[in-house]
Design a protein around this motif. Structure first.
Motif, PDB file in Angstrom:
ATOM      1  N   TYR A 107     -12.361  64.031   1.425  1.00 14.84           N
ATOM      2  CA  TYR A 107     -13.662  63.726   2.013  1.00 14.84           C
ATOM      3  C   TYR A 107     -14.809  64.161   1.098  1.00 14.84           C
ATOM      4  O   TYR A 107     -15.899  64.487   1.568  1.00 14.84           O
ATOM      5  CB  TYR A 107     -13.761  64.380   3.397  1.00 14.84           C
ATOM      6  CG  TYR A 107     -12.653  63.895   4.303  1.00 14.84           C
ATOM      7  CD1 TYR A 107     -12.738  62.663   4.936  1.00 14.84           C
ATOM      8  CD2 TYR A 107     -11.486  64.631   4.452  1.00 14.84           C
ATOM      9  CE1 TYR A 107     -11.701  62.186   5.722  1.00 14.84           C
ATOM     10  CE2 TYR A 107     -10.441  64.165   5.231  1.00 14.84           C
ATOM     11  CZ  TYR A 107     -10.554  62.939   5.861  1.00 14.84           C
ATOM     12  OH  TYR A 107      -9.516  62.463   6.624  1.00 14.84           O
ATOM     13  N   GLU A 119     -16.791  62.479  -0.777  1.00 16.10           N
ATOM     14  CA  GLU A 119     -18.011  61.686  -0.638  1.00 16.10           C
ATOM     15  C   GLU A 119     -18.857  62.180   0.529  1.00 16.10           C
ATOM     16  O   GLU A 119     -20.091  62.219   0.441  1.00 16.10           O
ATOM     17  CB  GLU A 119     -17.652  60.210  -0.452  1.00 16.10           C
ATOM     18  CG  GLU A 119     -17.058  59.561  -1.694  1.00 16.10           C
ATOM     19  CD  GLU A 119     -16.785  58.084  -1.499  1.00 16.10           C
ATOM     20  OE1 GLU A 119     -17.227  57.525  -0.476  1.00 16.10           O
ATOM     21  OE2 GLU A 119     -16.133  57.485  -2.371  1.00 16.10           O
ATOM     22  N   THR A 120     -18.211  62.573   1.616  1.00 19.31           N
ATOM     23  CA  THR A 120     -18.944  63.103   2.769  1.00 19.31           C
ATOM     24  C   THR A 120     -19.519  64.475   2.457  1.00 19.31           C
ATOM     25  O   THR A 120     -20.660  64.786   2.843  1.00 19.31           O
ATOM     26  CB  THR A 120     -18.021  63.188   4.000  1.00 19.31           C
ATOM     27  OG1 THR A 120     -17.452  61.907   4.243  1.00 19.31           O
ATOM     28  CG2 THR A 120     -18.804  63.625   5.239  1.00 19.31           C
ATOM     29  N   ALA A 127     -22.572  63.856   0.414  1.00 15.29           N
ATOM     30  CA  ALA A 127     -23.662  63.316   1.226  1.00 15.29           C
ATOM     31  C   ALA A 127     -24.289  64.399   2.096  1.00 15.29           C
ATOM     32  O   ALA A 127     -25.493  64.364   2.376  1.00 15.29           O
ATOM     33  CB  ALA A 127     -23.150  62.171   2.095  1.00 15.29           C
ATOM     34  N   GLU A 182     -19.750  62.905  -7.789  1.00 17.83           N
ATOM     35  CA  GLU A 182     -20.256  61.944  -6.807  1.00 17.83           C
ATOM     36  C   GLU A 182     -21.762  62.142  -6.730  1.00 17.83           C
ATOM     37  O   GLU A 182     -22.244  63.119  -6.150  1.00 17.83           O
ATOM     38  CB  GLU A 182     -19.611  62.172  -5.441  1.00 17.83           C
ATOM     39  CG  GLU A 182     -20.098  61.261  -4.332  1.00 17.83           C
ATOM     40  CD  GLU A 182     -19.711  59.808  -4.528  1.00 17.83           C
ATOM     41  OE1 GLU A 182     -20.467  58.921  -4.074  1.00 17.83           O
ATOM     42  OE2 GLU A 182     -18.650  59.557  -5.138  1.00 17.83           O
ATOM     43  N   LYS A 183     -22.511  61.249  -7.386  1.00 18.06           N
ATOM     44  CA  LYS A 183     -23.965  61.357  -7.459  1.00 18.06           C
ATOM     45  C   LYS A 183     -24.344  62.723  -8.034  1.00 18.06           C
ATOM     46  O   LYS A 183     -23.986  63.036  -9.150  1.00 18.06           O
ATOM     47  CB  LYS A 183     -24.583  61.097  -6.079  1.00 18.06           C
ATOM     48  CG  LYS A 183     -24.338  59.668  -5.596  1.00 18.06           C
ATOM     49  CD  LYS A 183     -24.977  59.406  -4.248  1.00 18.06           C
ATOM     50  CE  LYS A 183     -24.712  57.963  -3.801  1.00 18.06           C
ATOM     51  NZ  LYS A 183     -25.273  57.675  -2.477  1.00 18.06           N
TER      52      LYS A 183
END
Length: 294
Positions: A201, A203-204, A207, A249-250
């Motif tokens: 998870y 990406e979560t 975020a 991720e970003k």
């Protein structure tokens, strides 16, 4: 035909030898990460997925290596014991208590620690006995909570996600709001580290606002193949996306430890245990692998 048989037997013996060697050794990996949010340099050790493994009597080899590093703190990314009824975790407890005499341990919860808590009908008083033996001032259990290091400019969170996020074969959707419910909002003034055992998870986690995620769980894929990476995840997925190493991720980064032990499949091949050393410092963001075979 005889030559073919000899060749097959030789390969099998070679692989068996490599497997025995890799299952009983660990390597040291060092990573440097810089951020303008970090005010003071910090050296930390990341431990994950030990599963009651011992490197030498009393874990003397691992203790010696950590003492050579002299970390400011130790991050634990979960699964230090085995969730198996009647399993002996005394060596793990002794190891952690010895570390706590010198270092502060920030203990994130893995699915094995969570499991012994959820199912007392299966594991009896294992949960109470384990955490009762770890009642040390320097062992901080981060179960959906945070600790701030204002002088260093660092905030450390530990998240325990539900058992439904560990189901086999399928990755369940996780909303950012789920993490906010468990942890609240991260403070932008800090370099926010999230200890989250399951890397699926990422990406979560990114975020939500984690600058750095520390994960484990996958054991490096158990067996690693050139160009293909880890072969199998605990969720029974072949060649998992996140198997071990550094991922981005970003504006977030994840260090996925390959762990130190094993459980259900008690082997490691081309995939020795991993002790991760993390250097955090002020400056522009970025990372560098300094050494992988120390």
């Amino acid at each position: 035909m005889t030559g073919m048989i000899v060749g097959i037997v030789s390969v099998c013996l070679l692989l068996t030898g490599c497997m025995i060697y890799d299952t009983h050794r660990f390597v040291t990996v060092e990573t440097t990460i810089r951020s303008e949010k970090i005010k003071k340099e910090v050296t930390a050790v990341v431990l994950s997925d030990m599963h009651n493994k011992c490197y030498g009597k009393g874990n003397v080899k691992l203790l010696k290596k950590i003492d050579e590093i002299r970390p400011d703190m130790i991050f634990i990314a979960g699964d230090m014991l085995n969730a198996k009824p009647g399993a002996d975790f005394s060596d793990t407890v002794a190891f952690l208590r010895k570390l706590a005499l010198k270092y502060r341990l920030l203990y994130g919860i893995g699915n094995h620690e969570h499991r012994i808590c959820l199912y007392p009908d299966v594991y009896g008083n294992m949960n109470e006995a384990y955490w009762g033996a770890l009642q040390e001032e320097n062992i901080i259990k981060l179960e959906n909570r945070k600790i701030e290091f204002a002088r260093e400019g660092i905030g450390v969170y530990g998240v325990q996600i539900g058992r439904e996020f560990y189901k086999r074969f399928k990755i369940r959707d996780m909303e950012t709001s789920y993490l906010k419910k468990l942890l609240g909002e991260p403070e932008d003034k800090y370099f926010n580290i999230l200890i989250a055992h399951n890397p699926d998870y990422f990406e979560t986690y990114a975020a939500w606002g984690a600058d750095l995620v520390l994960s484990g769980h996958v054991h490096g894929g158990i067996v690693r193949l050139p160009f293909l990476g880890g072969v199998l995840s605990p969720a029974c997925r072949l060649f998992p996306k996140y198997d071990g190493g550094i991922f981005k991720e970003k504006n977030s980064m994840m260090i996925l430890s390959r762990g130190l032990g094993s459980h259900t499949i008690p082997i490691r091949l081309f995939n020795p245990g991993e002790l991760h050393v993390l250097h955090l410092g002020s400056g522009n963001g970025g990372e560098a692998i300094i050494n992988r075979n120390k």
